[in-house]
Design a protein around this motif. Sequence first.
Motif, PDB file in Angstrom:
ATOM      1  N   GLY A 256      17.584  40.697  32.447  1.00  0.00           N
ATOM      2  CA  GLY A 256      18.443  40.204  33.515  1.00  0.00           C
ATOM      3  C   GLY A 256      18.516  38.692  33.393  1.00  0.00           C
ATOM      4  O   GLY A 256      18.065  38.114  32.399  1.00  0.00           O
ATOM      5  N   ILE A 257      19.061  38.047  34.401  1.00  0.00           N
ATOM      6  CA  ILE A 257      19.119  36.586  34.406  1.00  0.00           C
ATOM      7  C   ILE A 257      17.764  36.054  34.857  1.00  0.00           C
ATOM      8  O   ILE A 257      17.257  36.434  35.918  1.00  0.00           O
ATOM      9  CB  ILE A 257      20.226  36.084  35.349  1.00  0.00           C
ATOM     10  N   ILE A 258      17.151  35.211  34.069  1.00  0.00           N
ATOM     11  CA  ILE A 258      15.833  34.664  34.383  1.00  0.00           C
ATOM     12  C   ILE A 258      15.951  33.691  35.564  1.00  0.00           C
ATOM     13  O   ILE A 258      16.786  32.783  35.545  1.00  0.00           O
ATOM     14  CB  ILE A 258      15.235  33.929  33.170  1.00  0.00           C
ATOM     15  N   VAL A 259      15.134  33.912  36.589  1.00  0.00           N
ATOM     16  CA  VAL A 259      15.163  33.026  37.756  1.00  0.00           C
ATOM     17  C   VAL A 259      13.744  32.567  38.094  1.00  0.00           C
ATOM     18  O   VAL A 259      12.759  33.216  37.735  1.00  0.00           O
ATOM     19  CB  VAL A 259      15.781  33.709  39.000  1.00  0.00           C
ATOM     20  N   SER A 260      13.664  31.449  38.810  1.00  0.00           N
ATOM     21  CA  SER A 260      12.384  30.939  39.301  1.00  0.00           C
ATOM     22  C   SER A 260      12.015  31.666  40.592  1.00  0.00           C
ATOM     23  O   SER A 260      12.754  32.525  41.082  1.00  0.00           O
ATOM     24  CB  SER A 260      12.497  29.437  39.584  1.00  0.00           C
ATOM     25  N   ASP A 261      10.876  31.300  41.177  1.00  0.00           N
ATOM     26  CA  ASP A 261      10.472  31.895  42.454  1.00  0.00           C
ATOM     27  C   ASP A 261      11.446  31.548  43.571  1.00  0.00           C
ATOM     28  O   ASP A 261      11.414  32.163  44.636  1.00  0.00           O
ATOM     29  CB  ASP A 261       9.062  31.428  42.841  1.00  0.00           C
ATOM     30  N   ARG A 262      12.304  30.562  43.324  1.00  0.00           N
ATOM     31  CA  ARG A 262      13.306  30.180  44.327  1.00  0.00           C
ATOM     32  C   ARG A 262      14.702  30.664  43.938  1.00  0.00           C
ATOM     33  O   ARG A 262      15.699  30.164  44.432  1.00  0.00           O
ATOM     34  CB  ARG A 262      13.261  28.673  44.564  1.00  0.00           C
ATOM     35  N   MET A 263      14.739  31.633  43.042  1.00  0.00           N
ATOM     36  CA  MET A 263      15.956  32.319  42.621  1.00  0.00           C
ATOM     37  C   MET A 263      16.925  31.411  41.873  1.00  0.00           C
ATOM     38  O   MET A 263      18.096  31.717  41.732  1.00  0.00           O
ATOM     39  CB  MET A 263      16.677  32.966  43.824  1.00  0.00           C
ATOM     40  N   ASP A 285       2.988  42.187  39.150  1.00  0.00           N
ATOM     41  CA  ASP A 285       2.604  40.779  38.987  1.00  0.00           C
ATOM     42  C   ASP A 285       3.270  40.163  37.757  1.00  0.00           C
ATOM     43  O   ASP A 285       2.640  39.467  36.961  1.00  0.00           O
ATOM     44  CB  ASP A 285       1.082  40.646  38.898  1.00  0.00           C
ATOM     45  N   LYS A 286       4.552  40.439  37.608  1.00  0.00           N
ATOM     46  CA  LYS A 286       5.338  39.843  36.540  1.00  0.00           C
ATOM     47  C   LYS A 286       6.803  39.873  36.962  1.00  0.00           C
ATOM     48  O   LYS A 286       7.179  40.547  37.928  1.00  0.00           O
ATOM     49  CB  LYS A 286       5.142  40.584  35.212  1.00  0.00           C
ATOM     50  N   ASP A 287       7.633  39.152  36.240  1.00  0.00           N
ATOM     51  CA  ASP A 287       9.055  39.138  36.537  1.00  0.00           C
ATOM     52  C   ASP A 287       9.730  40.325  35.864  1.00  0.00           C
ATOM     53  O   ASP A 287       9.444  40.644  34.706  1.00  0.00           O
ATOM     54  CB  ASP A 287       9.693  37.841  36.050  1.00  0.00           C
ATOM     55  N   GLY A 316       8.869  38.381  46.606  1.00  0.00           N
ATOM     56  CA  GLY A 316       8.669  39.325  45.509  1.00  0.00           C
ATOM     57  C   GLY A 316       9.324  40.669  45.747  1.00  0.00           C
ATOM     58  O   GLY A 316       9.492  41.134  46.864  1.00  0.00           O
ATOM     59  N   THR A 317       9.681  41.275  44.642  1.00  0.00           N
ATOM     60  CA  THR A 317      10.314  42.584  44.620  1.00  0.00           C
ATOM     61  C   THR A 317       9.255  43.679  44.642  1.00  0.00           C
ATOM     62  O   THR A 317       8.118  43.478  44.220  1.00  0.00           O
ATOM     63  CB  THR A 317      11.164  42.702  43.335  1.00  0.00           C
ATOM     64  N   MET A 318       9.633  44.859  45.141  1.00  0.00           N
ATOM     65  CA  MET A 318       8.752  46.015  45.044  1.00  0.00           C
ATOM     66  C   MET A 318       9.605  47.231  44.690  1.00  0.00           C
ATOM     67  O   MET A 318      10.554  47.564  45.401  1.00  0.00           O
ATOM     68  CB  MET A 318       8.009  46.254  46.359  1.00  0.00           C
TER      69      MET A 318
END
Length: 423
Positions: A256-263, A285-287, A316-318
């Motif tokens: 996907g598109i790589i994003v930081s913790d702030r999207m 515990d990973k992107d 974070g996603t779940m």
Amino acid sequence: MKYVIIGNGIASLGAIDGIRKHDRKGSITVIGAENTAAYGKPLTSYLLAGRINPERLSVRSDDFYEGKNVELRLGTTVVDIDVDSRQVVTSTGERIFYDRLLLATGGTPFTPQIKGMYGPDVYNFTAAKDAFGLMAVLKTLKRAVVIGGGLIGLKAAESLYNRGVQVAVVEEAGRILPLAYDEKAAGLINQRIEAAGMMLRCGVRAKEIVRDGEGNLRGVLLDDNSFLEADAVVIAIGVISNTSLAANAGLEVGNGIIVSDRMRTSNENIYAAGDVAHAKDVVFDKDMVVPVWSNAYTQGYYAGKNMAGNEADYPGTMSMSSISFFGLPTISVGEANPPADSSEYEIYIFYSEPKQSYRKLVFKGDNLVGYVLVGDIDYAGMYTSFIKFRFKVDAYTRKRLSEGEPDVLMWPDDFFNKAWNPE
């Protein structure tokens, strides 16, 4: 500040809410390729089944965009992003300037190359237009083959079956739902589906979509040389992130598109959210890309906040699948299928075939990291809270959880202290 959002799904709605919470005056332009306002994609199967009307698809009222002062451009395709001039280019050649840009381009159907697939009466099932296309031929549709035994394929099949269509599902893996559920859960779901009268063919692959000399659909030839007659074929294997715009603009992309913790993407003025974003996952515990509807809204909301200058980390996603099959409720959350050869995990299972009930809890160290429920899902929210907030689980709590008796009193005291005394 001028905000532009490419894509008009649930992530874009989250972004609008996030922006407007902190910026009431900046202009927002939403560009959507479809001709409909944002709708609930999980509802498309209910639309096809006749359980809801088209008006029920919308997830916001008609005056939402006007109330948020949003310019909505439907039926418009973006073909390029000029990062130097900060402009998006549409298929008509129009150039739209942005200060902050959000890519909420979602996913596109994964379609394997099958002989005969190009022609009439072959459908995908990832958008409202797919449901409308099938609804248009329901009166003459007697038999259908659905290629794909995952969540999307099975719901498409169930919807057609409930409309009186004879349906056969073809799944290349040895069982249905190979990604979201484990073997026992899939087995119970399989029993419910076949008891309802729908055909499941697992461990075989669609070799050819067979047509007559005039190009009319006749059926599907499988790789074991068996043949399934069909008036329509639905290819519903899954989706892949729509990253082409980002890649062409020079942004960093993976699955996907790589994003930081702030999207934020690799370009400081461009953000991404939803099924296209490679974002933080709280369980693994990973992107990773996790195409879950609720996650898409939250990602969009945090992207919008950060675009408006109110910087905050996305929590974070779940991964989560919550769906019913012919009235059988199921849910799968987190790391439900850990490696079989790993000693890091401890698994508790309750299984009752007569009751069509299944409970599987997966622990890793002192944490609950995943679970599967079939039949009785009453405590799903409680189990999810243990995963989401990473509550430590002692021996007593683990026993209670494994016995199906979660309780809010098992939550740690410091969690309640933070809730009642926020900083």
